[in-house]
Structure formats: structure tokens, C-alpha cells
Design a protein around this motif. Structure first.
Motif, mmCIF file in Angstrom:
data_model
loop_
_atom_site.group_PDB
_atom_site.id
_atom_site.type_symbol
_atom_site.label_atom_id
_atom_site.label_comp_id
_atom_site.label_asym_id
_atom_site.label_seq_id
_atom_site.Cartn_x
_atom_site.Cartn_y
_atom_site.Cartn_z
ATOM 1 N N PHE A 1 0.869 -1.175 0.000
ATOM 2 C CA PHE A 1 0.000 0.000 0.000
ATOM 3 C C PHE A 1 0.908 1.227 0.000
ATOM 4 C CE2 PHE A 1 -2.346 -3.383 2.037
ATOM 5 C CZ PHE A 1 -3.637 -3.265 1.544
ATOM 6 N N ARG A 2 0.889 1.971 -1.097
ATOM 7 C CA ARG A 2 1.717 3.173 -1.192
ATOM 8 C C ARG A 2 0.837 4.408 -1.272
ATOM 9 N NH1 ARG A 2 6.885 2.617 -3.557
ATOM 10 N NH2 ARG A 2 6.961 4.898 -3.623
ATOM 11 N N ARG A 3 1.239 5.437 -0.561
ATOM 12 C CA ARG A 3 0.528 6.706 -0.656
ATOM 13 C C ARG A 3 0.672 7.261 -2.062
ATOM 14 N NH1 ARG A 3 4.838 7.182 3.335
ATOM 15 N NH2 ARG A 3 4.896 5.047 2.576
ATOM 16 N N GLY A 4 -0.418 7.806 -2.591
ATOM 17 C CA GLY A 4 -0.369 8.327 -3.943
ATOM 18 C C GLY A 4 -1.285 9.516 -4.143
ATOM 19 N N PHE A 5 -1.137 10.156 -5.291
ATOM 20 C CA PHE A 5 -2.020 11.267 -5.654
ATOM 21 C C PHE A 5 -2.651 10.939 -7.001
ATOM 22 C CE2 PHE A 5 -3.413 15.414 -7.074
ATOM 23 C CZ PHE A 5 -3.930 15.953 -5.897
ATOM 24 N N THR B 1 -9.130 6.269 -18.052
ATOM 25 C CA THR B 1 -8.554 6.049 -16.726
ATOM 26 C C THR B 1 -7.813 7.293 -16.284
ATOM 27 O OG1 THR B 1 -6.547 5.109 -17.672
ATOM 28 C CG2 THR B 1 -8.303 3.561 -17.084
ATOM 29 N N GLY B 2 -7.676 7.429 -14.976
ATOM 30 C CA GLY B 2 -6.913 8.528 -14.430
ATOM 31 C C GLY B 2 -5.437 8.183 -14.357
ATOM 32 N N ILE B 3 -4.677 9.079 -13.755
ATOM 33 C CA ILE B 3 -3.255 8.837 -13.530
ATOM 34 C C ILE B 3 -2.974 8.948 -12.048
ATOM 35 C CG2 ILE B 3 -2.566 9.623 -15.819
ATOM 36 C CD1 ILE B 3 -1.730 12.280 -14.580
ATOM 37 N N VAL B 4 -1.902 8.259 -11.616
ATOM 38 C CA VAL B 4 -1.554 8.264 -10.201
ATOM 39 C C VAL B 4 -0.038 8.197 -10.070
ATOM 40 C CG1 VAL B 4 -1.674 5.739 -9.909
ATOM 41 C CG2 VAL B 4 -2.086 7.242 -7.952
ATOM 42 N N GLY B 5 0.462 8.944 -9.113
ATOM 43 C CA GLY B 5 1.889 8.902 -8.812
ATOM 44 C C GLY B 5 2.101 8.732 -7.327
ATOM 45 N N PRO B 6 3.142 8.001 -6.929
ATOM 46 C CA PRO B 6 3.405 7.820 -5.498
ATOM 47 C C PRO B 6 3.823 9.122 -4.834
ATOM 48 C CG PRO B 6 5.186 6.902 -6.817
ATOM 49 C CD PRO B 6 4.122 7.307 -7.774
ATOM 50 N N ARG B 7 3.526 9.211 -3.557
ATOM 51 C CA ARG B 7 3.970 10.331 -2.735
ATOM 52 C C ARG B 7 4.839 9.771 -1.622
ATOM 53 N NH1 ARG B 7 2.631 12.633 -6.533
ATOM 54 N NH2 ARG B 7 1.289 14.451 -6.758
ATOM 55 N N GLY B 8 6.122 10.120 -1.642
ATOM 56 C CA GLY B 8 7.052 9.597 -0.655
ATOM 57 C C GLY B 8 7.447 8.170 -0.965
ATOM 58 N N GLY B 9 8.414 7.669 -0.229
ATOM 59 C CA GLY B 9 8.880 6.306 -0.406
ATOM 60 C C GLY B 9 8.025 5.321 0.364
ATOM 61 N N PRO B 10 8.427 4.038 0.364
ATOM 62 C CA PRO B 10 7.633 3.011 1.036
ATOM 63 C C PRO B 10 7.804 2.985 2.546
ATOM 64 C CG PRO B 10 9.574 2.027 0.015
ATOM 65 C CD PRO B 10 9.568 3.464 -0.393
ATOM 66 N N GLY B 11 8.731 3.770 3.081
ATOM 67 C CA GLY B 11 9.022 3.718 4.515
ATOM 68 C C GLY B 11 7.811 4.028 5.373
ATOM 69 N N SER B 12 7.627 3.251 6.445
ATOM 70 C CA SER B 12 6.441 3.401 7.298
ATOM 71 C C SER B 12 6.559 4.550 8.286
ATOM 72 C CB SER B 12 6.181 2.096 8.055
ATOM 73 O OG SER B 12 7.295 1.746 8.857
ATOM 74 N N HIS B 13 7.696 5.269 8.260
ATOM 75 C CA HIS B 13 7.874 6.427 9.144
ATOM 76 C C HIS B 13 7.606 7.739 8.418
ATOM 77 C CE1 HIS B 13 11.522 6.038 6.829
ATOM 78 N NE2 HIS B 13 11.942 7.222 7.230
ATOM 79 N N ASN C 1 -4.043 11.452 -1.722
ATOM 80 C CA ASN C 1 -5.502 11.334 -1.727
ATOM 81 C C ASN C 1 -5.952 9.911 -2.057
ATOM 82 O OD1 ASN C 1 -5.023 11.141 -4.460
ATOM 83 N ND2 ASN C 1 -6.235 12.936 -5.046
ATOM 84 N N CYS C 2 -4.980 8.973 -2.049
ATOM 85 C CA CYS C 2 -5.317 7.591 -2.372
ATOM 86 C C CYS C 2 -4.222 6.669 -1.862
ATOM 87 C CB CYS C 2 -5.483 7.418 -3.882
ATOM 88 S SG CYS C 2 -3.924 7.587 -4.799
ATOM 89 N N LEU C 3 -4.507 5.375 -1.921
ATOM 90 C CA LEU C 3 -3.494 4.349 -1.705
ATOM 91 C C LEU C 3 -3.342 3.557 -3.002
ATOM 92 C CD1 LEU C 3 -4.427 2.985 1.845
ATOM 93 C CD2 LEU C 3 -2.448 4.400 1.240
ATOM 94 N N ILE C 4 -2.108 3.451 -3.483
ATOM 95 C CA ILE C 4 -1.810 2.600 -4.630
ATOM 96 C C ILE C 4 -1.586 1.190 -4.105
ATOM 97 C CG2 ILE C 4 -0.247 2.213 -6.574
ATOM 98 C CD1 ILE C 4 0.585 5.200 -6.255
ATOM 99 N N VAL C 5 -2.255 0.203 -4.695
ATOM 100 C CA VAL C 5 -2.176 -1.168 -4.204
ATOM 101 C C VAL C 5 -1.503 -2.050 -5.250
ATOM 102 C CG1 VAL C 5 -3.457 -3.130 -3.280
ATOM 103 C CG2 VAL C 5 -4.311 -0.804 -2.906
ATOM 104 N N LEU C 6 -0.347 -2.615 -4.871
ATOM 105 C CA LEU C 6 0.323 -3.598 -5.712
ATOM 106 C C LEU C 6 0.118 -4.965 -5.064
ATOM 107 C CD1 LEU C 6 3.667 -1.823 -6.698
ATOM 108 C CD2 LEU C 6 1.480 -1.844 -7.896
#
Length: 397
Positions: free
Chosen positions: A340-344, A353-365, A374-379
């Protein structure tokens, strides 16, 4: 490791259904109706005028212009009824009851507005501008069905058909506990090695946003006896205990140490972030334990707690809206785990379809990047990379 879906199912089953209570309408906003409710009256409860104007017999104004004597004034709220005699008109206001004998209403704009006599300039068809009894809801029929979320329109309808209170699923009472000797409550100055406590603020606000009640115990130190002495007496007053921190594989995992063997099972979930999880019952009270890093806390809330709490309170739609979107940059994901990655997310008019880009790295801190998302990207678990332009699942927040 167990799957995200399996852990979600366990957490949802742990909570079950909230108790059903009856609440006044003013206290029921946002809650879910637990039973069908029937209309105590028809809506409208009587034939009434849809316009300010004149109640007439349509045949009396078949040829216009025509002048008729005004025999009665009928304001809204008048409870007596006087029959309309042939060849006369009653001046009538919007919402006022139709007099017996009248079968049409002429808008005041189509008259000269007379008080003792009225000159009518246009004809009106039979039934014109009359709201019929039961046109909206018929007395004794189901006005609102079980499972309905009570918003402004639903509460307005309940009031209109004569209800003063409704049966709803009671909001759950949740005890939110953050653990860690390193935690300090602002604005106390930090010493080297300390951090400000934030998990309880995030969790409590997210839980309250669902309509639940949240009590908070902040910054419990990593001591098993203290944890038990602070938390155990509070269990009788809540429906659910949610903790953050103290569930991983370190030497000072206070939640795991305190609750192992007490009915709570700790497990590793195949996800990133948020792998260390736990759930069960302590003294009969459902317990959900979350990891301590702030992004893990929010992702775990979205994956497990949010759907479980909504389901317990009767909501049918418990999932975030899922859409497909094209990646603006490539991403990697650990094999065998759902990431689950934070994304916009953005979606322009005319695009399939829309477009989405990650916000920040995968680090949980990395909490700051969550504020830009405004979303979670799910791989999914079987995907270890996605390239720019690939379509991915997106959960809209």
C-alpha cells in the motif's frame, strides 16, 4: 504470514454487530437504521395546494376571463373544512388543505389577486396544482428500510411521517492506546531519544469520523504490569481496544508481552507497511493491535479497522472506492506482500482512466507524504514491480 484478506475477515468477525438502540432523530445522524420503519401517516397526510392561489371547480373556469366571489380564506394550518360551493372560489395558500368540492387550483399569478372577488385569467385542468394524499408515502408502508444510512433527507422523511425516534446500531466505544517509553506528549520538551506521540491522535480522529466514540490513553511505557494496570480496568466500558506499538519482534514489545496467553493472537500479515498485527479477546473484549510506525497505523486502519467498524455498525458499503489508474513513474514491491503506497490520483474529463503517482517512499515512518496523498496505490502479492504507464488499483481516500 497470513494474507491481508484473511486477517481482515478475522478482525471483522471479532467485532460482530453493534447493539441496537432507539435514539431521537436529532441524535441519529450518520447512523444506520437497524430495522424497517413504517409511516405513521401518509405523506402528504391530506390533499393540499401546491401553489398560492384559488381553489376552484375546473368546470367553473372553463371559459376565461371569469370573475368568481371569494367565499373563504384557507391559510396553511387551518384544520376546519368548508365545502366549496359551485360558482365560487376559495383563496388558498401553499400547503393548505383542499376544500371539499374543489378539483383544481389556479395560481395567483393567473388572477388579479382579488380578496372578495377574483378575476381569473387562465383555465386550469382537473387536478391542477393539487398534492394528493399519500402521493409520496402511504400510511403503514415502509418509509425507510433497514440498512439505510440516516442523512438529512432520511431524517427529514422520518420526522415527516411521524417518527420521533428510530432503531439504529449503536456507535461503538473504542479505547485507543499508544505504547512506547520513547513517546512524549506535546508540548513537553523532547530529550534525545524521545519522539512526540501522534498515533493516538490519528487513530482517534479516524475512528470518530466513522461515528464511533473514542477514548484515548496516550504514551503508555513499555512495562507489562503498568500496561495491564492502566488498561484492564477500562475494558468493561468499551466495545473494542485498539493499541499501537509493542507488537513486533523486539525485546520490549509491551503489548505482545502483556496479551500473549490472554486470548490475543499475534501474527505476521503479508503486507507492506503494517506486517506485525494482532487480534483476539482480552477479558471478553475485542482487541486489535497495530504496529507502531505512523504510516503502518493509518494503512492498518484502512485495511482492517475501518471496514470492520463500519460493518459492525450496519453499513453495507465498507470499502473505499477502487479505480484503475496509470502510473506516472515506476514502482517496486516486496515479493509475496501486498503493498500500500501513498499516492495522488487525478482524472481528467474525457479520459478512460486517471493517472496516479506515489507520494514519498515506502518507509512506514514517512508521515508527511501521507498528508499529500488522496489515495493508496495497491500492488498485489504476485507483483514485484510496475512500470510507468502500467495500470494499477487505487483506493480513493
Amino acid at each position: 504470514m497470513i494474507s491481508v484478506d484473511a486477517h481482515r475477515e478475522t478482525v471483522t468477525g471479532l467485532l460482530g454487530n453493534a447493539p441496537v438502540i432507539r435514539l431521537p432523530l436529532a441524535s441519529a445522524a450518520g447512523l444506520v437504521l437497524a430495522e424497517d420503519v413504517r409511516a405513521g401517516v401518509s405523506l402528504p397526510p391530506f390533499d393540499n395546494s401546491a401553489m398560492d392561489g384559488y381553489a376552484v371547480r375546473a368546470e367553473d373556469i372553463a371559459e376565461v376571463p371569469v370573475t368568481l366571489p371569494v367565499a373563504e380564506d384557507i391559510p396553511a394550518g387551518r384544520v376546519d373544512s368548508t365545502k366549496l360551493e359551485p360558482g365560487t372560489a376559495h383563496r388558498i395558500m401553499t400547503g393548505a388543505p383542499m376544500p371539499p368540492g374543489a378539483d383544481a387550483v389556479v395560481m395567483v399569478e393567473h388572477t388579479d389577486g382579488g380578496v372578495t372577488d377574483v378575476r381569473i385569467l387562465r383555465t386550469a385542468v382537473l387536478g391542477a396544482h393539487i398534492r394528493r394524499r399519500g402521493e409520496d408515502v402511504v400510511e403503514g408502508t415502509v418509509a425507510l428500510s433497514a440498512g439505510t444510512v440516516l442523512g438529512p433527507a432520511q431524517l427529514g422523511l422520518a420526522a415527516a411521517v411521524g417518527l420521533a425516534e428510530v432503531p439504529v446500531y449503536r456507535p461503538l466505544k473504542v479505547l485507543v492506546v499508544s505504547t512506547g517509553t520513547e513517546l512524549v506528549d506535546a508540548p513537553e520538551p523532547l530529550r534525545h531519544g524521545q519522539i512526540y506521540e501522534s498515533n493516538s491522535i490519528m487513530l482517534a480522529s479516524a475512528i470518530r469520523a466513522l461515528g464511533c466514540e473514542a477514548e484515548v490513553v496516550r504514551s503508555v511505557v513499555d512495562d507489562v504490569d503498568e500496561f495491564r494496570s492502566v488498561i484492564e480496568p477500562r475494558l468493561a466500558e468499551v466495545d473494542l481496544l485498539v493499541t499501537s506499538g509493542g507488537v513486533s519482534a523486539g525485546a520490549y514489545e509491551v503489548v505482545k508481552d502483556a496479551l500473549t496467553g490472554q486470548g490475543v493472537e499475534f501474527r505476521k500479515v503479508a503486507m507492506q507497511p503494517g506486517g506485525p498485527q494482532g487480534c483476539g479477546r482480552w477479558n471478553g473484549v475485542p482487541v486489535v493491535t497495530l504496529p507502531g510506525n505512523p504510516v503502518s497505523v493509518l494503512v492498518s486502519f484502512e485495511a482492517f479497522l475501518r471496514p470492520a467498524l463500519l460493518a459492525a455498525m450496519g453499513h453495507a458499503g465498507v470499502d473505499r472506492q477502487k479505480v484503475r489508474a496509470r502510473l506516472t513513474e515506476s514502482m517496486t514491491s516486496p515479493a509475496g506482500r501486498r503493498q500500500f503506497r501513498r499516492g495522488f490520483y487525478t482524472h481528467s474529463e474525457g479520459e478512460v482512466t486517471g493517472i496516479v503517482g506515489p507520494r514519498g517512499g515506502p518507509g512506514s515512518h514517512l508521515l508527511a507524504s501521507f498528508t499529500q496523498a488522496n489515495c493508496l496505490i495497491v500492488l498485489p502479492e504476485d507483483v514485484d514491480s510496475a512500470e510507468q504507464g502500467d495500470e494499477v488499483d487505487v483506493l480513493l481516500l
